[in-house]
Every structure is written in structure tokens, then in C-alpha cells.
Design a protein around this motif. Structure first.
Motif, mmCIF file in Angstrom:
data_model
loop_
_atom_site.group_PDB
_atom_site.id
_atom_site.type_symbol
_atom_site.label_atom_id
_atom_site.label_comp_id
_atom_site.label_asym_id
_atom_site.label_seq_id
_atom_site.Cartn_x
_atom_site.Cartn_y
_atom_site.Cartn_z
ATOM 1 N N HIS A 178 -4.647 1.382 -4.786
ATOM 2 C CA HIS A 178 -5.964 1.010 -4.278
ATOM 3 C C HIS A 178 -7.044 1.231 -5.329
ATOM 4 O O HIS A 178 -8.002 0.445 -5.411
ATOM 5 N N ALA A 179 -6.898 2.283 -6.124
ATOM 6 C CA ALA A 179 -7.881 2.518 -7.179
ATOM 7 C C ALA A 179 -7.830 1.408 -8.223
ATOM 8 O O ALA A 179 -8.877 0.932 -8.693
ATOM 9 N N ALA A 180 -6.607 0.978 -8.581
ATOM 10 C CA ALA A 180 -6.472 -0.090 -9.568
ATOM 11 C C ALA A 180 -7.011 -1.416 -9.038
ATOM 12 O O ALA A 180 -7.625 -2.198 -9.779
ATOM 13 N N ALA A 181 -6.774 -1.686 -7.749
ATOM 14 C CA ALA A 181 -7.229 -2.949 -7.153
ATOM 15 C C ALA A 181 -8.662 -2.869 -6.632
ATOM 16 O O ALA A 181 -9.221 -3.875 -6.198
ATOM 17 N N ARG A 182 -9.240 -1.659 -6.652
ATOM 18 C CA ARG A 182 -10.600 -1.434 -6.153
ATOM 19 C C ARG A 182 -10.726 -1.868 -4.694
ATOM 20 O O ARG A 182 -11.657 -2.579 -4.310
ATOM 21 N N THR A 183 -9.757 -1.457 -3.904
ATOM 22 C CA THR A 183 -9.747 -1.750 -2.482
ATOM 23 C C THR A 183 -9.728 -0.440 -1.703
ATOM 24 O O THR A 183 -9.468 0.628 -2.263
ATOM 25 N N ARG A 184 -9.975 -0.543 -0.409
ATOM 26 C CA ARG A 184 -9.993 0.634 0.452
ATOM 27 C C ARG A 184 -8.639 0.834 1.134
ATOM 28 O O ARG A 184 -7.945 -0.126 1.436
ATOM 29 N N ILE A 185 -8.328 2.088 1.371
ATOM 30 C CA ILE A 185 -7.116 2.418 2.121
ATOM 31 C C ILE A 185 -7.336 2.035 3.583
ATOM 32 O O ILE A 185 -8.353 2.394 4.181
ATOM 33 N N SER A 186 -6.392 1.303 4.145
ATOM 34 C CA SER A 186 -6.529 0.864 5.529
ATOM 35 C C SER A 186 -6.272 2.028 6.492
ATOM 36 O O SER A 186 -5.719 3.064 6.115
ATOM 37 N N ARG A 187 -6.676 1.825 7.747
ATOM 38 C CA ARG A 187 -6.438 2.858 8.754
ATOM 39 C C ARG A 187 -4.942 3.087 8.973
ATOM 40 O O ARG A 187 -4.507 4.224 9.185
ATOM 41 N N THR A 242 2.750 -0.805 1.536
ATOM 42 C CA THR A 242 2.504 -0.849 0.097
ATOM 43 C C THR A 242 3.137 -2.077 -0.531
ATOM 44 O O THR A 242 2.515 -2.768 -1.352
ATOM 45 N N ALA A 243 4.379 -2.363 -0.141
ATOM 46 C CA ALA A 243 5.086 -3.508 -0.702
ATOM 47 C C ALA A 243 4.403 -4.819 -0.325
ATOM 48 O O ALA A 243 4.242 -5.715 -1.168
ATOM 49 N N ASP A 244 3.985 -4.932 0.933
ATOM 50 C CA ASP A 244 3.305 -6.162 1.365
ATOM 51 C C ASP A 244 2.021 -6.382 0.580
ATOM 52 O O ASP A 244 1.714 -7.498 0.159
ATOM 53 N N ARG A 245 1.275 -5.302 0.384
ATOM 54 C CA ARG A 245 0.025 -5.430 -0.364
ATOM 55 C C ARG A 245 0.283 -5.820 -1.822
ATOM 56 O O ARG A 245 -0.419 -6.658 -2.403
ATOM 57 N N GLU A 246 1.320 -5.217 -2.423
ATOM 58 C CA GLU A 246 1.619 -5.530 -3.823
ATOM 59 C C GLU A 246 2.137 -6.957 -3.984
ATOM 60 O O GLU A 246 1.875 -7.604 -4.995
#
Length: 300
Positions: free
Chosen positions: A97-106, A287-291
Motif C-alpha cells: 500500500h505504501a508503494a502504491a500510495r493507497t489505503r488499507i481497506s477495512r 493481497t493477490a487480487d490487489r497485486e
């Protein structure tokens, strides 16, 4: 055994393993497709992977993590260290998330909290510790366990995986890799036992070291093949789940590590390990789906 030191060293190792995983996933998703077939295709993939900058960076992070893991396994129990290493998923989550500059989902936050809580619960309920057995007995047991598992899993991988569709093939390879990782942890402890008794010379002349190298190399290659064979949400959950669960079993069988056996203690251990497995599967799939989405976007 200094439990605080074991926990600190293991958590430091998870940071580097999480970084390595993120780099290797990036390598596997960005390698160009080969037009070759069969063994030539596999050879091309291995060659390209070993020369890829992201994979090499991942290996460097792996080396640091492995050194810390070896230290933790030397001073602590397999059934303590390996479940703690499952928290690498949490560090991977933060890094991605830090690398993609996105927020952690609930959902990620919830499953991550359950994963952390289940690891803590298992360590508290089990009271995992290393029994004082003769080291050479444990070394022989480790080698036998790894040899049997390596032969069985290698046979399954060669005969079955090539005939399966991509998703099932990736899942099967994930099972193989997760099991190899657990066996590798037991072998690392065996090698450190040899080093403690006879020093570097004893390690270099032992048969435990080449078995460890072969197992480690097989795990590295098969992990990349698994990532490449199908979606990450097929292979990553199996790797993340089987490693800590099987490590606990091998720690008890090979090193006679003592877990509490009372009714409520056993129930607590089973529930906490089940929660660990469930949260690891769910979190690794998220994690895999997001990647996969990020990789598809990058290729586009």
C-alpha cells in the motif's frame, strides 16, 4: 530460551521476507512471456528470473531475512518462530500500500488484526518451548522428514501439476512451496545445531548443508513458477498457510517441542491455528487480487 529475543529477531526477519516477497511478485509479473515450450520454456523462465533486477533485489532481502531466521531458530523453537513469520503478510500489506500510495481497506485491516491476534493466542495457549533432546537425533529426524517430503512432493509436482489448469496448478505448487518452506526451517535449525557443536568446518562437511541448499533452491524456483503458473490468489494462500501449520507439526515431531496438552489448552491451540489459517488465506487472497489488478494496470 530467551522468548523476547526470539520474538524480536523473528519479527525483524519478517520485515525482510515481506520486502523480498513484494519484489519477487513484481519480478514474476513483469517478466516477458516466452514463445518456447516444455523444458525450454521453463529454462528460459529460470534464466530470465535469475537475471531480473527485482528478483535479485528480492534475493538480497531474502539473505538478510534468512540470516535472522537462522538466528531465531537457533535460539528458539520452530513452533514459535514459524507462526510468527506468518506476520510477514502484515508487513507485505503495509509495503504494498505504501508503494502504491493507497489505503488499507477495512477487510484487510480486519483480517490483519485477526492474523496478529491468532499468532499471539497460539503462543500464549501452547506455551511452545524446545525440549532438551540430543541434537544429533533431531538432525537425523530433520533430514529424514525433508527427504521424504521432498520426494513425495516432487513426484506430485511433476506428474500432476503439468496436467492441471493454471489455477489448480498454481495452487498445487503453492502447497509444495509452503511445505518445502516448513522443511527448510527444520533443516536450518539442524544446520545451526551442527555449527554449534563443531563450528564452520563441521557445517561444510555435513550432509545437512547440501540438503538445506537443495531444499532452499527448490523452494525459490518453485515459488516463482507458482507465481507465474496462475493467479496469485491461487498459490499465495497455500504458501502462507501451510508453512506455519506444518512447521508446528514438524517442530513437535522432529525436535520434541512441547506444547501444552490440557483440554482447554489444546482447544485454544486448535482454534488459534484455525484462525491463523483462515486469516492468512483471506489476507493473502486480498493481497493477490490487489497485486493482480496493479500488474494488469502496469502492463496496460
Amino acid at each position: 530460551m530467551n522468548h523476547s529475543m526470539v520474538i524480536i529477531v523473528t519479527l525483524c526477519a519478517t520485515v525482510f521476507f515481506a520486502l523480498s516477497t513484494a519484489l519477487k511478485h513484481r519480478s514474476a509479473s513483469t517478466l516477458p512471456e516466452s514463445s518456447a515450450k516444455g523444458r525450454a520454456r521453463l529454462g528460459h523462465f529460470v534464466t530470465a528470473t535469475l537475471a531480473h533486477r527485482w528478483y535479485l533485489a528480492g534475493l538480497a532481502a531474502d539473505a538478510v531475512g534468512l540470516a535472522l531466521q537462522a538466528l531465531a531458530l537457533h535460539i528458539g523453537a520452530v513452533s514459535v518462530v514459524q507462526p510468527l513469520l506468518a506476520t510477514a503478510l502484515l508487513f507485505s500489506l503495509v509495503l504494498n500500500h505504501a508503494a502504491a500510495r493507497t489505503r488499507i481497506s477495512r477487510a484487510e485491516l480486519g483480517w490483519g488484526a485477526l492474523l496478529a491476534a491468532s499468532v499471539v493466542a497460539f503462543l500464549v495457549w501452547s506455551g511452545a518451548s524446545t525440549a532438551g533432546i540430543h541434537a544429533s537425533t533431531a538432525d537425523r529426524g530433520a533430514a529424514v522428514a525433508v527427504a521424504i517430503l521432498a520426494v513425495v512432493l516432487g513426484t506430485i509436482c511433476v506428474i500432476v501439476a503439468r496436467k492441471l489448469p493454471s489455477g489448480a496448478r498454481a495452487a498445487l505448487l503453492g502447497v509444495v512451496v509452503g511445505t518445502i518452506y516448513a522443511c527448510t526451517a527444520v533443516l536450518i535449525k539442524a544446520v545451526t545445531s551442527v555449527a554449534a557443536r563443531g563450528g564452520l568446518a563441521a557445517v561444510l562437511t555435513s550432509w545437512q548443508l547440501p540438503v538445506l541448499i537443495l531444499a532452499g533452491a527448490a523452494g525459490l524456483v518453485l515459488a516463482q513458477v507458482a507465481f507465474r503458473s496462475g493467479p496469485l490468489n491461487a498459490s499465495l494462500p497455500a504458501m502462507a498457510t501451510l508453512d506455519p501449520l506444518l512447521s508446528v507439526v514438524l517442530g513437535v515431531i522432529v525436535y520434541d517441542e512441547q506444547l501444552r496438552t490440557g483440554l482447554w489448552d489444546t482447544a485454544g491451540e486448535v482454534v488459534s491455528l484455525a484462525a491463523l489459517a483462515l486469516s492468512a488465506v483471506a489476507l493473502s487472497r486480498l493481497t493477490a487480487d490487489r497485486e493482480e489488478v496493479q500488474a494488469a494496470s502496469a502492463r496496460g
